[in-house]
Design a protein around this motif. Structure first.
Motif, PDB file in Angstrom:
ATOM      1  N   THR A  59      59.670  21.032  83.422  1.00 32.94           N
ATOM      2  CA  THR A  59      58.535  20.593  83.768  1.00 32.94           C
ATOM      3  C   THR A  59      57.311  21.056  82.347  1.00 32.94           C
ATOM      4  OG1 THR A  59      57.789  22.664  84.826  1.00 32.94           O
ATOM      5  CG2 THR A  59      58.787  20.595  86.200  1.00 32.94           C
ATOM      6  N   THR A  82      57.227  19.002  76.244  1.00 33.33           N
ATOM      7  CA  THR A  82      56.324  18.246  75.751  1.00 33.33           C
ATOM      8  C   THR A  82      56.869  16.945  75.524  1.00 33.33           C
ATOM      9  OG1 THR A  82      56.480  19.052  73.517  1.00 33.33           O
ATOM     10  CG2 THR A  82      55.058  20.115  74.899  1.00 33.33           C
ATOM     11  N   LYS A  89      54.686  10.342  80.520  1.00 26.40           N
ATOM     12  CA  LYS A  89      54.198  11.268  81.612  1.00 26.40           C
ATOM     13  C   LYS A  89      53.667  12.838  80.918  1.00 26.40           C
ATOM     14  CE  LYS A  89      56.313   9.530  85.607  1.00 26.40           C
ATOM     15  NZ  LYS A  89      57.354   9.648  86.821  1.00 26.40           N
ATOM     16  N   ALA A  90      54.759  13.228  80.138  1.00 29.66           N
ATOM     17  CA  ALA A  90      54.529  14.512  79.339  1.00 29.66           C
ATOM     18  C   ALA A  90      53.356  14.329  78.506  1.00 29.66           C
ATOM     19  CB  ALA A  90      55.777  14.763  78.438  1.00 29.66           C
ATOM     20  N   HIS A 146      50.837  12.487  78.831  1.00 30.09           N
ATOM     21  CA  HIS A 146      49.487  12.473  79.606  1.00 30.09           C
ATOM     22  C   HIS A 146      49.394  13.951  79.945  1.00 30.09           C
ATOM     23  CE1 HIS A 146      47.145  11.953  83.192  1.00 30.09           C
ATOM     24  NE2 HIS A 146      46.716  10.880  82.581  1.00 30.09           N
ATOM     25  N   GLN A 147      50.199  14.602  80.021  1.00 27.39           N
ATOM     26  CA  GLN A 147      49.961  16.019  80.679  1.00 27.39           C
ATOM     27  C   GLN A 147      49.633  16.902  79.494  1.00 27.39           C
ATOM     28  OE1 GLN A 147      53.466  17.753  82.753  1.00 27.39           O
ATOM     29  NE2 GLN A 147      52.262  19.726  83.214  1.00 27.39           N
ATOM     30  N   PHE A 148      50.398  16.932  78.301  1.00 30.10           N
ATOM     31  CA  PHE A 148      50.269  17.844  77.391  1.00 30.10           C
ATOM     32  C   PHE A 148      49.657  17.377  76.199  1.00 30.10           C
ATOM     33  CE2 PHE A 148      54.038  19.284  79.705  1.00 30.10           C
ATOM     34  CZ  PHE A 148      53.582  20.600  80.180  1.00 30.10           C
TER      35      PHE A 148
END
Length: 341
Positions: free
Chosen positions: A55, A58, A272-273, A275-277
């Motif tokens: 999770t 990156t 998704k990564a 968008h998150q990092f």
């Protein structure tokens, strides 16, 4: 590495430069040394990454993981030609039947540039081919106008919205499962995938078998130092045998669909990564390669980031919901960029 591969490298470089043979040899052995060192570093990076919580990966971690796994997969058969004495004698034939089988860590810079150029050309071809197929389906059901279809760079967003809202109407025509192998090959090109059709060995064998008499005659002419060369311009000697019939067509479609789904899965995880990092620790070449898989090929980092964050991520959310819709939106997106640039 081996005499044959060394000679191939030298001849290629001799056509591009005017340096002496000693310089070619030094460059080649430097590549072998640096490639081996990079492979070891890649294995260490992958091992360290496995200890990291999934999770917390990156976008760069995921991208590098994919690259390294592909390089290591290529390195397994490629190492045979490095370790086994005289194995390099069959390397040219191996490359004929298995193109794109050299790990990126063992490629010269000019080879990497040529590979990127080829990927861009095929991606542009795939974007035009697939988007034209999508536009034809939308026009058939009168979901867009002829003016919109002829100017994607201007009406791209409107067309994408019309496709999303009315996809149920055209879903049967645009479903990946219903596409033939020719169209699926173009989808793979669109997604910048190195295509494996499963029939390349057979098609190359047929092609080179037909041309074998010409090869032998030209070899003889070269041995006797004649300047003449035999050229057969008849279409059959250059024909690309697609084998789009049973039992080859089902095999090709299955392999092509598997590659498309795998690529979409990778893109979804990376996005998704992202968008998150965000864009964490990307180097320039990694950043350009990362954007290429998304049909974005500008040199300006700020422009690339904006296009990915504002446009691409809105398309990427459909990857898991409906892969067929995702591919269609990606084709329109990529073609709009090519026509704008």
């Amino acid at each position: 590495m081996g005499i044959i591969l060394l000679l191939i490298t030298m001849v290629t470089h001799m056509q591009k430069k005017g340096n002496v043979i000693v310089e070619y040899a030094k460059e080649f052995w430097h590549l072998l040394k640096s490639g081996s060192k990079q492979t070891v570093n890649d294995i260490k990076f992958l091992s360290a990454l496995k200890k990291k919580d999934n999770t917390a990966w990156t976008a760069l971690d995921l991208y590098e993981s994919r690259r390294i796994k592909l390089d290591l997969l290529k390195f397994i058969p490629f190492s045979f030609f490095i370790i086994v004495p005289a194995a390099e004698l069959v390397l040219p034939f191996y490359l004929i039947f298995f193109p794109n089988s050299v790990p990126s860590t063992f490629m010269f810079d000019w080879q990497k540039k040529e590979r990127r150029t080829l990927l861009l050309e095929k991606q542009r071809e795939g974007a035009i081919y697939v988007s034209s197929y999508v536009l034809s389906a939308l026009k058939k059901h009168q979901l867009i106008t002829t003016e919109q279809a002829s100017n994607i760079s201007q009406y791209g967003k409107d067309i994408q919205q019309a496709l999303i809202v009315n996809f149920s109407i055209v879903s049967k025509e645009l479903d990946l499962e219903n596409m033939d192998s020719d169209l699926l090959i173009q989808v793979n090109h669109l997604l910048a995938v190195e295509v494996i059709t499963g029939t390349n060995i057979l098609t190359q064998f047929v092609k080179h078998s037909l041309n074998m008499p010409r090869y032998l005659i030209n070899l003889f002419l070269m041995i006797i130092r004649s300047q003449e060369r035999l050229k057969w311009n008849h279409w059959i000697f250059n024909y690309n045998f697609k084998l789009n019939f049973f039992p080859f067509e089902p095999l090709k479609r299955a392999l092509l669909l598997a590659q498309i789904k795998s690529q979409i899965n990778y893109l979804e995880k990376e996005d998704k990564a992202l968008h998150q990092f965000g864009f964490t620790n990307f180097e320039v070449q990694q950043f350009l390669s990362f954007s290429l898989y998304r049909g974005i090929h500008f040199d300006d980092k700020a422009v690339i980031e904006r296009l990915i964050m504002e446009d691409w991520l809105a398309i990427s959310k459909w990857a898991s919901k409906d892969p067929s819709l995702f591919v269609c939106l990606s084709a329109l997106h990529t073609r709009a960029i090519y026509e704008t640039k």
